[in-house]
Write an enzyme that holds these catalytic residues in place. Structure first.
Site, mmCIF file in Angstrom:
data_model
loop_
_atom_site.group_PDB
_atom_site.id
_atom_site.type_symbol
_atom_site.label_atom_id
_atom_site.label_comp_id
_atom_site.label_asym_id
_atom_site.label_seq_id
_atom_site.Cartn_x
_atom_site.Cartn_y
_atom_site.Cartn_z
ATOM 1 N N HIS A 1 -0.538 -6.745 -22.724
ATOM 2 C CA HIS A 1 -1.396 -5.698 -23.274
ATOM 3 C C HIS A 1 -1.732 -5.903 -24.756
ATOM 4 C CE1 HIS A 1 -0.755 -3.854 -19.517
ATOM 5 N NE2 HIS A 1 0.261 -3.084 -19.818
ATOM 6 N N GLN B 1 -5.435 5.434 -27.981
ATOM 7 C CA GLN B 1 -4.826 6.593 -27.328
ATOM 8 C C GLN B 1 -4.174 7.467 -28.397
ATOM 9 O OE1 GLN B 1 -3.177 5.497 -22.988
ATOM 10 N NE2 GLN B 1 -2.223 4.307 -24.572
ATOM 11 N N LYS C 1 -9.751 -0.289 -20.173
ATOM 12 C CA LYS C 1 -9.911 0.908 -20.999
ATOM 13 C C LYS C 1 -11.233 0.861 -21.766
ATOM 14 C CE LYS C 1 -4.944 1.729 -21.743
ATOM 15 N NZ LYS C 1 -4.876 3.050 -21.112
ATOM 16 N N LYS D 1 -0.144 -7.841 -13.512
ATOM 17 C CA LYS D 1 1.135 -8.165 -14.117
ATOM 18 C C LYS D 1 2.261 -7.326 -13.507
ATOM 19 C CE LYS D 1 1.864 -5.172 -18.089
ATOM 20 N NZ LYS D 1 3.284 -4.893 -17.839
ATOM 21 N N ALA E 1 0.796 -1.225 0.000
ATOM 22 C CA ALA E 1 0.000 0.000 0.000
ATOM 23 C C ALA E 1 0.827 1.273 0.000
ATOM 24 C CB ALA E 1 -0.942 0.005 1.214
ATOM 25 N N SER E 2 2.120 1.179 0.264
ATOM 26 C CA SER E 2 2.964 2.374 0.246
ATOM 27 C C SER E 2 3.691 2.556 -1.088
ATOM 28 C CB SER E 2 3.993 2.320 1.384
ATOM 29 O OG SER E 2 4.859 1.200 1.218
ATOM 30 N N LYS F 1 9.181 3.344 -26.576
ATOM 31 C CA LYS F 1 9.197 4.482 -25.660
ATOM 32 C C LYS F 1 10.054 5.605 -26.236
ATOM 33 C CE LYS F 1 8.298 1.839 -21.462
ATOM 34 N NZ LYS F 1 6.981 2.468 -21.252
ATOM 35 N N ASP G 1 4.192 2.556 -5.531
ATOM 36 C CA ASP G 1 3.740 3.397 -6.643
ATOM 37 C C ASP G 1 2.400 2.960 -7.209
ATOM 38 O OD1 ASP G 1 5.944 5.020 -6.463
ATOM 39 O OD2 ASP G 1 7.045 4.070 -8.107
ATOM 40 N N LEU G 2 2.185 1.653 -7.388
ATOM 41 C CA LEU G 2 0.932 1.181 -7.968
ATOM 42 C C LEU G 2 -0.261 1.630 -7.132
ATOM 43 C CD1 LEU G 2 -0.715 -0.440 -9.988
ATOM 44 C CD2 LEU G 2 -0.195 -2.516 -8.679
#
Length: 479
Positions: free
Chosen positions: A247, A368, A189, A155, A21-22, A335, A24-25
């Site tokens: 994805h 997107q 999405k 994932k 819980a701490s 990227k 990034d996700l």
């Protein structure tokens, strides 16, 4: 906001336990998703959110972390009254993931709020895969008999087929498949879910989406940013494992799968798996794979100074099924490209008598940055029989009004309500890994093939060879 619409809501009380819980996700995706559900009045009156992590926080400090994460995410502003109400449901437990005493504290907190009303327990593993089995084993020890538990695993689901099978074996020792929700946020999405909606609602579209009518399929997912804070994780896996394995192969499956008569999670998963298990990496053709790395990647941190991790990949795949025979599927992702865009371009076969220089008819699914479906047809210019122009008709795939949710919020609500339509099956994940293992083996056999491309590249010229091998070209995006 206007809440006059008949929105899908969560009616029954629940306990939501977030391991990691701490991290990034949790801060970037899960906390804002909970806020979105509350802001749209989709949560019940009774629920509790329990953060569990190794970091030391007092409850008040963790609540502030939760609130600040939400405020940071919604830069246009938050409803502070709604946020304050959510935070009153939040608590925190600090402990090591293998510490049985910490799990007893967790059980005590759940009982205190549940009062033995048998709330369902939803567990989100926002933690590294290396501790999935540890957490699963400890949760299994403290669960009550016949207690309703759902466990969410996002994932990466392994790094290859061997590790994925081991992971599933370990998790399955403690939870049955009906209790396990394998989450790929791409499937949350709106534009991705619209693929199935469109196919179910339009018979014409399904007739078009058959291999006998399609010349080729192109799937592109470009980002205009680098790996950022995910550098440590990304350098271990690379973009083939990070983007294509889950994805983009899921997108491929949704476009090419047969539509089952029965709209059920099991039917969807079965049909997707039929495609994924039939995928073939075209390793026998010339240049079936192109990999690259953006120029500044090795300077972003000392630990990747000599890294050969790919940040761009393009590959050619086939579906080994009769009606998809010899229809190439081109996938590319990268990227630090010039523009952010994710799209599926389906080019249809021409009539035998059509001139070779005429552009093909296309169906384009823009995911997107604009969620949109586009159909391109040809028509004559004026009265001439020789000049043609492309007629484009398009419509938005974005949601409208109040019934819009971020992808994680939509999927979280599905879990709580027991809807698995847009979650993965073990079989799908393993089929994807079996394919990607072949691709990685091919890549590793040719380490010198890695190219360096400039930051902000519009395209990678070496990747053009993939469609050109079959007489096609990447779609020249007008935007």
């Amino acid at each position: 906001m206007n809440t006059g619409m008949n929105l899908r809501k969560i009616e029954k009380p629940f306990a939501f336990i977030i391991f990691g819980a701490s991290g990034d996700l949790a801060q970037l995706k899960i906390f804002p998703s909970i806020y979105s559900l509350a802001e749209q009045k989709r949560l019940p009156k009774e629920y509790i959110i329990i953060g569990f992590a190794r970091s030391h926080f007092e409850e008040s400090a963790f609540r502030e972390l939760f609130a600040q994460s939400v405020r940071k995410h919604f830069k246009e502003g938050t409803n502070e009254a709604v946020l304050e109400e959510i935070v009153s449901h939040v608590t925190y437990i600090s402990g090591q993931y293998g510490d049985s005493v910490a799990y007893e504290r967790l059980k005590t907190v759940i009982i205190k709020h549940d009062h033995h009303k048998q709330w369902q327990k939803v567990i989100y593993l926002a933690i590294p895969p290396t501790v999935f089995d540890t957490v699963a084993a400890n949760v299994a020890v403290i669960r009550e008999k016949n207690e309703e538990i759902k466990i969410i695993i996002e994932k990466p689901l392994g790094v290859d087929s061997t590790s994925a099978r081991h992971l599933f074996h370990q998790i399955s020792l403690h939870f049955n498949e009906a209790e396990i929700y394998l989450l790929d946020h791409y499937l949350g999405k709106e534009a991705i879910q619209s693929i199935l909606s469109l196919r179910y609602a339009n018979r014409m579209l399904n007739h078009m989406l058959t291999g006998s009518e399609i010349a080729n399929i192109q799937i592109t997912a470009f980002e205009n940013i680098g790996v950022g804070k995910r550098l440590g994780y990304f350098d271990e896996v690379g973009i083939i494992r990070d983007m294509i394995q889950s994805h983009l192969l899921q997108v491929l499956a949704l476009v090419t799968m047969s539509i089952p008569v029965k709209e059920s999670a099991l039917s969807f998963q079965r049909e997707k798996n039929n495609v994924l298990a039939s995928l073939h990496f075209a390793d026998k053709i010339r240049n079936p794979l192109c990999i690259g790395q953006y120029a500044s990647y090795r300077q972003e941190a000392e630990q990747v100074k000599n890294s050969t991790t790919e940040t761009f990949a393009a590959m050619t795949l086939f579906i080994d099924q009769v009606h998809w025979y010899n229809v190439p599927i081109f996938i590319r992702t990268g990227k630090k490209m010039a523009k952010k865009r994710t799209e599926v371009v389906i080019e249809f076969k021409k009539l035998p008598f059509q001139k070779a220089d005429l552009p093909p008819n296309r169906l384009i699914l823009n995911i997107q940055p604009h969620e949109q479906i586009e159909i391109q047809l040809l028509n004559k210019v004026g009265g001439t029989h020789t000049a043609y122009r492309t007629l484009t008709t398009s419509d938005s795939l974005a949601c409208f009004g109040d019934d819009c949710l971020p992808e994680h919020a939509r999927l979280l609500m599905d879990v709580i309500q027991g809807r698995k339509m847009f979650f993965l099956s073990f079989q799908e994940v393993l089929a994807c890994w079996d394919l990607i293992d072949e691709v990685i083996a091919y890549k590793n056999a040719k380490p010198s093939a890695l190219i360096t491309y400039p930051d902000g590249a519009a395209e990678i010229s070496e990747a053009n060879e993939l469609p050109e091998t079959f007489g096609f070209n990447w779609y020249a995006h007008a935007g």
